[in-house]
Design a protein around this motif. Sequence first.
Motif, PDB file in Angstrom:
ATOM      1  N   THR A 182       0.837  -1.196   0.000  1.00  0.00           N
ATOM      2  CA  THR A 182       0.000   0.000   0.000  1.00  0.00           C
ATOM      3  C   THR A 182       0.876   1.252   0.000  1.00  0.00           C
ATOM      4  O   THR A 182       1.747   1.387   0.860  1.00  0.00           O
ATOM      5  N   PRO A 240       1.524   4.208   3.534  1.00  0.00           N
ATOM      6  CA  PRO A 240       0.776   3.446   4.544  1.00  0.00           C
ATOM      7  C   PRO A 240       0.515   4.221   5.828  1.00  0.00           C
ATOM      8  O   PRO A 240      -0.545   4.057   6.444  1.00  0.00           O
ATOM      9  N   PRO A 251      -3.276  -0.800   5.868  1.00  0.00           N
ATOM     10  CA  PRO A 251      -2.194  -0.946   4.887  1.00  0.00           C
ATOM     11  C   PRO A 251      -1.782  -2.412   4.747  1.00  0.00           C
ATOM     12  O   PRO A 251      -1.617  -3.118   5.750  1.00  0.00           O
ATOM     13  N   ALA A 300      -4.905   0.292  -1.359  1.00  0.00           N
ATOM     14  CA  ALA A 300      -5.220  -0.563  -0.214  1.00  0.00           C
ATOM     15  C   ALA A 300      -6.428  -1.447  -0.475  1.00  0.00           C
ATOM     16  O   ALA A 300      -6.513  -2.560   0.047  1.00  0.00           O
TER      17      ALA A 300
END
Length: 451
Positions: free
Chosen positions: A12, A15, A67, A228
């Motif tokens: 992700t 994060p 995340p 995400a």
Amino acid sequence: MERFCIDVINATPNPQQVVWAAMHQDYSEDYVWDSRDRWPPEQRSGELIVKHLLAGDRGHYGCLEHPQITFNVGYFPHSMMQQVRTHRVGVSFDVQCLAANTEVTFVNDKGETSKEVRTTIGELYELWTNGEKTIPQTSISEIKREPDEDYKRKGKSRIRKMNLRVLNEDNGLFETGTIKDVIYSGIQPIYRVTLADGKTLDCTVNHRLFTAAGWQTMGDAVGLVTAADGCVIKLTKSCSVMCNGIAVASNREPLQWQSQLQSTGTKIQAHPVKVINVEYLGEHKTYDLEVDGQWHNFVANGMVVHNSFRYTGQRIINVAQGKQDIEEVFYLRPVGNYTNRQGKRYFYSEAQRNEDLKWCLAACQRYQQRIEEGLSEEHARGLIPFDARQNFVLSCNMRSLMHLLDLRWKKDAQLEAQKFCELLYVHFEQWSPAVAQWYKENRAKKAKLSP
């Protein structure tokens, strides 16, 4: 331990900013997205997470679960992987898979294109596991059944007799193979890969495709970057996937990929087609095939894909035949002094290690002998040493990553597991520096449970 490696497949972006947004949305009456231009940058978000969420063990740590990060883990011993899998929370060991609507190509004995048949992998699994429904003729069946009950004919034997189209990876020509198993792999995130000629394939990010550059996972091949929620942000690499084939002269030189029809020969040759788009479809049921024979691939929706990661034992036979180094396949600890959590202390000598290497080789040779005598791979593998090296994909969120480090970075954990955690932490620090630094200062190697 010099062979151990861990790489990041996907993570992700920003994060710490994601966690900061989750913290504020939980306690805000407003919709925080409307003020996104005022969100603190990634570094400042990390500092605020530590100050307002992590410091002082204030609780409410669900924000850390948003995340996600996925690792490719290589060459660790089997025993270490077993330890990592134990007591895990929120950690996924992913496998390569295809969606149920994926069409698999079958051909006649000669592999003729005009005789090919396509069946979805979902239909194959249904036939493989539940059999084929049919109404038996009374003249050939004495089976007792209810009046409205369909008779189920066995499906496995029928599928095993079907000729699967597979690619000879040495010369680029298609041949025939057979199916050994049809596997249901659970519900997983699925992406649709679209090629320039209109072909599409729905698969997981880890499914391996045969590209113009060789075998690559879908995610690596296109340089997939996702958000995400799994949605595609961008593709960072250009990629062409080898496809079902065009007719070529049977006497042509091997591995000379051609994009135009060369002749009306009887051989079918794979050809590359460019990937133009990848989109996220959500979570769906997934399946895979285990292909018997030399070539572990098949044609799915017209593209050449790898079969399941099921155990084949070829690397064991390679060691027995001297084609592969013993320590590339098996793990033995280095020479040195050791102690365990029970307090046992000992020295593992070079002489002992050399003897153990010879034992590994002898086990591989015995394995090859049993395979030649007709034993199945799953039966014969009981003869090989336990610590064969394993490669696997590991996915987790930020919170479960810390939980995993808590469990296996302890001073009394298996040495190889500690090394695994050291390599994980390097990526954790690069991905989320403020949170990783807080973890290192407050929790690392202290055998606590993660927040």
